[in-house]
Scaffold this motif. Structure first.
Motif, PDB file in Angstrom:
ATOM      1  N   VAL A  65       0.661  -1.145  -0.151  1.00 35.01           N
ATOM      2  CA  VAL A  65      -0.040  -0.407  -0.305  1.00 35.01           C
ATOM      3  C   VAL A  65       0.928   1.489   0.111  1.00 35.01           C
ATOM      4  CG1 VAL A  65      -1.316   1.687   1.632  1.00 35.01           C
ATOM      5  CG2 VAL A  65      -1.596  -1.149   0.894  1.00 35.01           C
ATOM      6  N   THR A  66       1.679   0.898   0.934  1.00 34.37           N
ATOM      7  CA  THR A  66       2.888   2.349   0.896  1.00 34.37           C
ATOM      8  C   THR A  66       3.294   2.680  -0.508  1.00 34.37           C
ATOM      9  OG1 THR A  66       3.403   2.029   3.378  1.00 34.37           O
ATOM     10  CG2 THR A  66       4.836   3.366   2.127  1.00 34.37           C
ATOM     11  N   VAL A  67       4.191   1.667  -0.940  1.00 36.76           N
ATOM     12  CA  VAL A  67       4.411   1.585  -2.504  1.00 36.76           C
ATOM     13  C   VAL A  67       3.575   2.554  -2.862  1.00 36.76           C
ATOM     14  CG1 VAL A  67       5.556   0.492  -4.107  1.00 36.76           C
ATOM     15  CG2 VAL A  67       5.966  -0.085  -2.227  1.00 36.76           C
ATOM     16  N   ALA A  68       1.822   1.791  -3.189  1.00 35.14           N
ATOM     17  CA  ALA A  68       1.619   2.391  -4.141  1.00 35.14           C
ATOM     18  C   ALA A  68       1.366   3.621  -4.164  1.00 35.14           C
ATOM     19  CB  ALA A  68       0.345   1.432  -4.120  1.00 35.14           C
ATOM     20  N   ALA A  69       1.236   3.686  -3.010  1.00 37.51           N
ATOM     21  CA  ALA A  69       1.126   5.410  -2.317  1.00 37.51           C
ATOM     22  C   ALA A  69       2.600   6.927  -2.897  1.00 37.51           C
ATOM     23  CB  ALA A  69       1.146   6.005  -0.575  1.00 37.51           C
ATOM     24  N   GLY A  70       3.479   5.842  -2.299  1.00 38.04           N
ATOM     25  CA  GLY A  70       4.501   6.087  -2.738  1.00 38.04           C
ATOM     26  C   GLY A  70       4.599   6.899  -4.630  1.00 38.04           C
ATOM     27  N   VAL A  71       4.500   5.332  -5.253  1.00 38.62           N
ATOM     28  CA  VAL A  71       4.602   6.175  -6.452  1.00 38.62           C
ATOM     29  C   VAL A  71       3.337   6.997  -6.761  1.00 38.62           C
ATOM     30  CG1 VAL A  71       4.376   4.475  -8.929  1.00 38.62           C
ATOM     31  CG2 VAL A  71       5.442   3.123  -6.963  1.00 38.62           C
ATOM     32  N   THR A  72       2.412   6.596  -6.326  1.00 37.88           N
ATOM     33  CA  THR A  72       1.458   7.752  -7.103  1.00 37.88           C
ATOM     34  C   THR A  72       1.472   9.204  -6.827  1.00 37.88           C
ATOM     35  OG1 THR A  72      -0.665   6.605  -6.239  1.00 37.88           O
ATOM     36  CG2 THR A  72      -1.488   8.573  -6.590  1.00 37.88           C
ATOM     37  N   ASN A  73       2.740   9.269  -5.953  1.00 39.72           N
ATOM     38  CA  ASN A  73       2.836  10.635  -5.570  1.00 39.72           C
ATOM     39  C   ASN A  73       4.037  11.431  -6.397  1.00 39.72           C
ATOM     40  OD1 ASN A  73       3.391  13.136  -3.640  1.00 39.72           O
ATOM     41  ND2 ASN A  73       5.810  11.780  -3.303  1.00 39.72           N
ATOM     42  N   MET A  74       5.171  10.131  -6.750  1.00 38.69           N
ATOM     43  CA  MET A  74       5.404  10.189  -7.664  1.00 38.69           C
ATOM     44  C   MET A  74       5.164  11.268  -8.660  1.00 38.69           C
ATOM     45  SD  MET A  74       9.715   7.725  -6.172  1.00 38.69           S
ATOM     46  CE  MET A  74       9.576   7.044  -5.092  1.00 38.69           C
ATOM     47  N   VAL A  75       4.566  10.013  -9.931  1.00 35.23           N
ATOM     48  CA  VAL A  75       3.987  10.085 -10.985  1.00 35.23           C
ATOM     49  C   VAL A  75       3.425  12.393 -11.114  1.00 35.23           C
ATOM     50  CG1 VAL A  75       2.544   9.285 -12.667  1.00 35.23           C
ATOM     51  CG2 VAL A  75       3.764   8.077 -11.519  1.00 35.23           C
ATOM     52  N   LEU A  76       2.544  11.814 -10.014  1.00 31.25           N
ATOM     53  CA  LEU A  76       2.118  13.248  -9.935  1.00 31.25           C
ATOM     54  C   LEU A  76       2.995  14.267 -10.014  1.00 31.25           C
ATOM     55  CD1 LEU A  76      -1.761  11.902  -7.953  1.00 31.25           C
ATOM     56  CD2 LEU A  76      -0.968  12.393 -10.860  1.00 31.25           C
ATOM     57  N   ASP A  77       3.837  13.944  -9.610  1.00 32.19           N
ATOM     58  CA  ASP A  77       4.598  15.391  -8.679  1.00 32.19           C
ATOM     59  C   ASP A  77       5.451  16.205  -9.662  1.00 32.19           C
ATOM     60  OD1 ASP A  77       5.549  16.933  -6.762  1.00 32.19           O
ATOM     61  OD2 ASP A  77       5.734  15.295  -5.203  1.00 32.19           O
ATOM     62  N   TRP A  78       5.424  15.487 -10.854  1.00 32.58           N
ATOM     63  CA  TRP A  78       6.216  15.004 -11.846  1.00 32.58           C
ATOM     64  C   TRP A  78       4.916  15.453 -13.004  1.00 32.58           C
ATOM     65  CZ3 TRP A  78       4.423  12.634 -16.839  1.00 32.58           C
ATOM     66  CH2 TRP A  78       5.029  12.604 -18.062  1.00 32.58           C
ATOM     67  N   LEU A  79       3.731  14.664 -13.207  1.00 32.16           N
ATOM     68  CA  LEU A  79       2.844  15.803 -14.243  1.00 32.16           C
ATOM     69  C   LEU A  79       2.161  17.129 -13.681  1.00 32.16           C
ATOM     70  CD1 LEU A  79       1.014  15.131 -16.216  1.00 32.16           C
ATOM     71  CD2 LEU A  79      -1.305  14.005 -14.144  1.00 32.16           C
ATOM     72  N   PHE A  80       1.956  16.724 -12.477  1.00 33.38           N
ATOM     73  CA  PHE A  80       0.828  18.473 -12.159  1.00 33.38           C
ATOM     74  C   PHE A  80       2.447  19.833 -11.705  1.00 33.38           C
ATOM     75  CE2 PHE A  80      -1.792  16.310  -9.145  1.00 33.38           C
ATOM     76  CZ  PHE A  80      -2.801  16.107 -10.143  1.00 33.38           C
ATOM     77  N   VAL A  81       3.656  18.985 -11.697  1.00 36.23           N
ATOM     78  CA  VAL A  81       4.205  20.478 -11.183  1.00 36.23           C
ATOM     79  C   VAL A  81       6.330  20.240 -12.643  1.00 36.23           C
ATOM     80  CG1 VAL A  81       6.904  21.128  -9.938  1.00 36.23           C
ATOM     81  CG2 VAL A  81       5.042  19.949  -9.343  1.00 36.23           C
ATOM     82  N   ALA A  82       6.450  18.975 -13.598  1.00 37.82           N
ATOM     83  CA  ALA A  82       7.083  19.824 -14.043  1.00 37.82           C
ATOM     84  C   ALA A  82       6.432  19.824 -15.588  1.00 37.82           C
ATOM     85  CB  ALA A  82       7.884  17.641 -14.173  1.00 37.82           C
ATOM     86  N   VAL A  83       5.017  18.802 -16.163  1.00 41.71           N
ATOM     87  CA  VAL A  83       3.998  18.928 -17.369  1.00 41.71           C
ATOM     88  C   VAL A  83       3.499  20.091 -17.054  1.00 41.71           C
ATOM     89  CG1 VAL A  83       2.913  17.883 -18.682  1.00 41.71           C
ATOM     90  CG2 VAL A  83       4.778  16.623 -17.156  1.00 41.71           C
ATOM     91  N   LEU A  84       2.806  19.999 -16.599  1.00 41.84           N
ATOM     92  CA  LEU A  84       1.390  20.621 -16.186  1.00 41.84           C
ATOM     93  C   LEU A  84       2.067  22.516 -16.028  1.00 41.84           C
ATOM     94  CD1 LEU A  84      -0.989  18.688 -14.814  1.00 41.84           C
ATOM     95  CD2 LEU A  84      -0.929  19.806 -17.623  1.00 41.84           C
ATOM     96  N   PRO A  85       2.700  23.462 -15.926  1.00 43.12           N
ATOM     97  CA  PRO A  85       3.100  23.153 -14.243  1.00 43.12           C
ATOM     98  C   PRO A  85       2.412  24.008 -13.635  1.00 43.12           C
ATOM     99  CG  PRO A  85       3.721  25.355 -16.260  1.00 43.12           C
ATOM    100  CD  PRO A  85       2.770  24.329 -16.784  1.00 43.12           C
TER     101      PRO A  85
END
Length: 442
Positions: free
Chosen positions: A167-187
């Motif tokens: 569960v924690t790995v799933a939450a961690g991967v979610t955070n990493m992917v969304l950080d990349w999407l929300f900050v680096a891609v969308l800005p």
């Protein structure tokens, strides 16, 4: 239920049962690191400073999860050792429901206090506005943030540490992917980084809630809510050390930020933020070991198996020693690469961070022993001793060090304050372990 933690534990057995909790807490610590990386490199130094400035307040509110998770886990596991499975489930259900209620209250209160508190700590202008923008989004997820921390402790008690890890790995991967999407891609900037963390906390808090609410193969299941005031008081006493530890660390981090503003300006806060990211990950290994081993200690204490308690104490201290040496070596070897990863774009800030790393790294030689000592007494349901160790380690000694040493050594005094406090707390931990040995027969 009552045989899950029974039997003799070798070094390999201890590592096997604690490894999922260690990795689980490391992944949780990585959330803040990922936020910091994307904010620093894609939004800028000012925004990065704001995240590190307001983070201690946000973490302080989530400390309730450790209070109820560790305190509840100790009493639940002891109850298992006493062969009372139905009472263990009632205690588990009470802990979870009370956490949800308190989380909603803390979320609302935190939003109201965020701006005046940041201003009282010395934030103004851009630093103040950035702190509020980031904090408001995170505060909306405080109820699930508390549940996430709590379930990280209770998965081990339920005999499902590997599920907690998944569960924690799933939450961690979610955070990493969304950080990349929300900050680096969308800005979306600061709000994007905060939203990524908040959504990942929903993953870490809601999935376990659904799992335990349904029929499952663990030792615990959510049922009807029974308020047991006496047991709740014991749970709060058991977990008071973890609550004090987390609140004290947050308060001390606020004090560090205030001192750094005075001695090194906003660059000092940014450098300290990098240190805290590494410290959170390294200390997560110590805390994860303690979370994973605590139900075993509580079970054998409840079963009055004193020979196994002695074995658990000896083996745990030996493993903590190995972890401490490995972390100290890693901190030295990784200081420049990690500083470059976060603040390599600013030469002055980079050199300040490397210097801070060098001085701060000695703290890893000592921190694990006091963390284990506090957790060990929590597992023995001796909340007062556990709280005393945590209170002295995370508040009294650190406040004294960070107030006194900078006046003598300047900004270097701030970086070595943690090491000085850890050395003192090891002495206190040794005294308590020796003083209570006859009483608990470990």
């Amino acid at each position: 239920m009552n045989t899950s933690f029974a039997g003799h534990y070798t070094y390999g057995g201890l590592l096997k049962i604690t490894f999922p909790s260690m990795i689980m807490l490391v992944f949780t610590s990585i959330y803040g690191v990922v936020d910091g990386f994307f904010v620093s490199n894609y939004v800028g130094k000012a925004a990065f400073t704001a995240v590190n400035f307001i983070m201690p307040f946000l973490m302080m509110l989530g400390a309730l999860g450790f209070l109820l998770g560790t305190g509840g886990g100790a009493l639940i596991a002891k109850t298992m050792g006493e062969r009372r499975p139905q009472q263990a489930n009632r205690l588990f259900s009470m802990v979870v429901y009370i956490s949800l209620i308190c989380g909603v209250i803390l979320s609302a209160g935190g939003i109201l206090l965020l701006r005046p508190l940041a201003r009282a700590m010395g934030a103004e202008g851009e630093l103040l506005e950035n702190s509020v923008r980031y904090g408001r989004v995170i505060l909306l997820a405080i109820p699930v943030y508390i549940l996430q921390y709590e379930f990280q402790c209770l998965f081990a008690t339920a005999g499902k540490p590997k599920l907690g890890l998944y569960v924690t790995v799933a939450a961690g991967v979610t955070n990493m992917v969304l950080d990349w999407l929300f900050v680096a891609v969308l800005p979306w900037g600061l709000e994007g980084a905060a939203a990524a963390t908040a959504i990942s906390q929903c993953v870490g808090g809601i999935i376990p809630l659904v799992y335990f609410a349904r029929p499952n193969t663990s030792l615990l299941r959510l049922g009807r809510f029974y308020l047991d005031g006496r047991s709740l008081a014991q749970i709060c006493l058991n977990g008071s050390s973890e609550l004090l530890s987390n609140i004290s660390m947050s308060l001390v981090n606020m004090l560090y930020n205030i001192q750094l503003l005075h001695y090194a300006g906003e660059d000092g806060i940014a450098a300290y933020g990098v240190l805290m990211y590494v410290s959170m990950i390294f200390q997560a290994l110590f805390i994860g070991y303690c979370v994973g081993s605590a139900p075993v200690v509580s079970f054998h204490y409840g079963a009055q198996n004193h020979e196994e308690l002695k074995s658990l104490r000896r083996k745990s201290l030996a493993l903590i020693s190995v972890f401490a040496l490995a972390m100290f070596a890693a901190a030295w070897g990784l200081s420049r690469p990690l500083a470059r990863l976060f603040v390599g774009y600013d030469p002055g800030l980079f050199e300040l961070t490397v210097r801070a790393f060098f001085l701060f790294s000695f703290s890893f030689l000592f921190a694990g022993f006091s963390i284990f000592g506090s957790s060990f007494f929590t597992a023995l349901n001796d909340g007062l001793v556990s709280a005393a160790i945590s209170f002295l380690r995370t508040l009294v000694f650190q406040v004294a060090a960070v107030l006194l040493l900078p006046g003598i050594l300047g900004v270097d005094g701030i970086w070595i304050s943690v090491t000085a406090a850890e050395i003192l707390s090891v002495g206190v931990t040794i005294a308590f372990l020796k003083g209570k040995q006859k009483r608990y027969e470990y």
